[in-house]
Write a protein that holds these residues in place. Structure first.
Motif, short mmCIF file in Angstrom:
data_model
loop_
_atom_site.label_atom_id
_atom_site.label_comp_id
_atom_site.label_asym_id
_atom_site.label_seq_id
_atom_site.Cartn_x
_atom_site.Cartn_y
_atom_site.Cartn_z
N LEU A 78 0.83 -1.20 0.00
CA LEU A 78 0.00 0.00 0.00
C LEU A 78 0.87 1.25 0.00
O LEU A 78 1.88 1.31 0.68
N ALA A 79 0.42 2.23 -0.73
CA ALA A 79 1.18 3.50 -0.77
C ALA A 79 0.92 4.26 0.53
O ALA A 79 0.12 3.84 1.36
N SER A 80 1.61 5.36 0.71
CA SER A 80 1.43 6.13 1.95
C SER A 80 0.09 6.89 1.95
O SER A 80 -0.40 7.29 2.98
N GLU A 81 -0.49 7.08 0.75
CA GLU A 81 -1.78 7.77 0.68
C GLU A 81 -2.92 6.79 1.04
O GLU A 81 -2.73 5.58 0.93
N PRO A 82 -4.08 7.34 1.42
CA PRO A 82 -5.22 6.46 1.71
C PRO A 82 -5.55 5.56 0.52
O PRO A 82 -5.41 5.98 -0.63
N PHE A 83 -5.95 4.35 0.80
CA PHE A 83 -6.27 3.38 -0.25
C PHE A 83 -7.67 2.83 0.02
O PHE A 83 -7.82 1.74 0.58
N PRO A 84 -8.72 3.62 -0.35
CA PRO A 84 -10.07 3.17 -0.01
C PRO A 84 -10.53 2.00 -0.88
O PRO A 84 -10.29 2.00 -2.09
N ASP A 90 -10.40 2.97 4.10
CA ASP A 90 -8.95 2.94 3.84
C ASP A 90 -8.36 1.60 4.29
O ASP A 90 -8.62 1.14 5.41
N LEU A 91 -7.56 1.00 3.42
CA LEU A 91 -7.04 -0.35 3.74
C LEU A 91 -5.87 -0.33 4.71
O LEU A 91 -5.55 -1.36 5.31
N ARG A 92 -5.21 0.83 4.88
CA ARG A 92 -3.99 0.84 5.71
C ARG A 92 -4.25 0.48 7.16
O ARG A 92 -3.52 -0.34 7.72
N PRO A 93 -5.31 1.04 7.82
CA PRO A 93 -5.58 0.59 9.20
C PRO A 93 -5.90 -0.91 9.28
O PRO A 93 -5.57 -1.57 10.26
N LEU B 75 -12.63 0.00 12.07
CA LEU B 75 -13.69 0.48 11.17
C LEU B 75 -13.75 2.00 11.19
O LEU B 75 -13.94 2.65 10.16
N ARG B 76 -13.56 2.58 12.39
CA ARG B 76 -13.61 4.05 12.50
C ARG B 76 -12.37 4.67 11.87
O ARG B 76 -12.47 5.67 11.16
N GLN B 77 -11.21 4.08 12.18
CA GLN B 77 -9.95 4.62 11.61
C GLN B 77 -9.97 4.58 10.08
O GLN B 77 -9.49 5.49 9.42
N ALA B 78 -10.53 3.51 9.55
CA ALA B 78 -10.54 3.34 8.09
C ALA B 78 -11.65 4.14 7.42
O ALA B 78 -11.74 4.18 6.21
N GLN B 79 -12.51 4.76 8.28
CA GLN B 79 -13.68 5.49 7.78
C GLN B 79 -14.53 4.60 6.86
O GLN B 79 -14.89 4.99 5.73
N ALA B 80 -14.80 3.42 7.37
CA ALA B 80 -15.62 2.46 6.62
C ALA B 80 -17.08 2.93 6.63
O ALA B 80 -17.43 3.84 7.39
#
Lengths: 238, 228
Positions: A78-84, A90-93, B75-80
């Protein structure tokens, strides 16, 4: 009752793997079932040790350790930018979360969880193979009957059990570099043995055998594809 | 009356679709009682295995609360999608139970597994007997129940669920059971193969349709906010 009642001879297995027609009519369904269970357990030996070592190294149950690996793999890519991704956000978390799973506290010592879960995964393989044999076989039988075959269920299942002989090599998948290609080659080889087994039992031409064997897979693939497409569309609506 | 020590042999023969165990059960002096005993014994064994295997699975995973909190946080961190968090809260008790958590509540498995098997056996048996008779079968209701008890033979693999993370594929149990039921109806009702296949398939279609309708009802109820 001897082991011969539950297994064909190694020579028969070797002949079937080489697509020679002789063994397909000389096996019982009981021997076929025994062979699938036996081969499944043998094929699982290398992955069993791989799983066990992975579990012991992370000090957690194998499925958690695998999820941790997936998390690490995701983070690397994954890149450093958000990857929704669709409704997951976002897949990073998620990648970080998966990596923390093996470190979370459990009610059982890590080594015990690793050992028991590795054993569980070892036993799962022959069960999955039995499922494939019975369920896919039933679908092929339906097409065979529609095409005018007159063979019995037992004879068909007995012969097609030989298709699991090449799948023995799928157990080598954890070996770096060569494991995965070998594993895919084994799957293609298994399809070839299945086609030969089906042809020997039904007496169909190659083209008819191909239709009977591949049609259920094509229909199942189309259904799965539609389901996946439906899920994606649903997630876009959410 | 058969002796329980003959059950493994009967189940083994049923698994490889031999007609002999069907003949033995159909000709028994009390086939339904034999079937009931066999299913209860098998179901209890599988229930115990699932109880132990589930407890081991639960113990090898993080606690249900910790997992739930961590998932909500991510889920919250990822803004799902917010709907996902709400849905997770609603279905989490089921997920926790599936993951082997649930404490004493899991004891229900020991009773529920054989009970569910018996109920399915009776419902399927009733429908299968009706369809077999409609298709020209000659067998008695008693014999139908006896032979259909053998269709639970693939559940012997459920005993392996004593190990954590082992799951017997539902399709395996369903399709294999259906094949044994087909063989049983063929023997008990002296039906030709195509009619026996139809007699075995029809009740399954009816039961699947009913289950699908039930599932849709539950989904609609859940979508409507449940009891709340």
């Amino acid at each position: 009752m001897s082991w011969r009642d539950w297994l064909p001879t190694p020579q028969q297995m070797s002949d079937a793997a080489q697509l020679r027609p002789s063994p397909f009519g000389a096996i019982t369904m009981r021997q076929g079932m025994g062979m699938i269970l036996f081969l499944g357990l043998v094929a699982g030996i290398v992955p069993l040790f791989g799983d066990w070592i992975l579990g012991l190294r992370t000090g957690s149950a194998v499925p958690l350790a695998r999820l941790g690996q997936v998390g690490a793999w995701l983070e690397l890519r994954l890149a450093s930018e958000p990857f929704p991704v669709l409704f997951l956000g976002d897949l990073r978390p998620w990648a970080f979360f998966l990596q923390t799973l093996p470190q979370m506290e459990t009610g059982m010592p890590g080594w015990l969880g690793a050992t028991l879960s590795a054993l569980g995964r070892w036993v799962q393989r022959p069960l999955d193979w039995l499922g494939l044999w019975i369920v896919y076989g039933a679908l092929v039988m339906v097409v065979n009957k529609a095409l005018g075959a007159t063979h019995t269920l037992q004879r068909f299942y007995a012969a097609t059990a030989f298709a699991f002989v090449p799948l023995l090599f799928t157990g080598l998948a954890p070996i770096p570099c060569v494991g995965q290609p070998l594993s895919w080659l084994a799957r293609l080889w298994a399809v070839a043995v299945y086609l030969q087994a089906s042809r020997q039992v039904t007496g169909f031409s190659w083209s008819r055998t191909g239709v009977a064997v591949l049609l259920p897979g094509a229909v199942a693939g189309a259904l799965m594809g539609s389901l996946l497409l439906g899920l994606v569309l649903l997630s876009l609506l959410l | 009356m058969l002796q329980p020590h003959s059950y493994p042999r009967l189940l083994g023969q049923a698994l490889v679709l031999e007609p002999d165990p069907c003949v033995v059960l159909a000709d028994d002096d009390n086939p339904w009682l034999e079937g009931l005993f066999l299913i209860t014994l098998l179901g209890s064994g599988v229930g115990f295995s699932r109880l132990i295997g589930g407890a081991l699975t639960g113990a090898s995973l993080p606690s249900s609360e910790a997992l739930f909190q961590a998932t909500v946080q991510v889920l919250r961190q990822a803004q799902a999608a917010p709907a996902l968090e709400a849905a997770l809260g609603r279905i989490w008790p089921g997920i926790a139970l599936f993951l082997g958590h649930g404490g004493w509540l899991r004891l229900y498995l020991v009773v529920a597994t054989p009970l569910a098997m018996i109920l399915f056996w009776l419902a399927y048996g009733l429908l299968a007997h009706g369809s077999a008779r409609l298709l020209g079968g000659q067998g008695q209701w008693n014999a139908t129940l006896g032979v259909l008890a053998l269709s639970f033979a693939p559940w012997v693999f459920g005993l392996l669920q004593v190990l954590p993370f082992v799951r017997v594929p539902s399709l395996l149990l369903g399709v294999w059971g259906l094949l044994i039921a087909y063989r049983g109806l063929e023997v008990a009702h002296e039906l030709p193969p195509d009619r026996a296949a139809l007699a075995a398939l029809l009740p399954m279609c009816v039961l699947l349709l009913l289950a699908l309708m039930g599932l849709m009802g539950v989904l609609l109820w859940a979508a409507g906010g449940g009891l709340g």
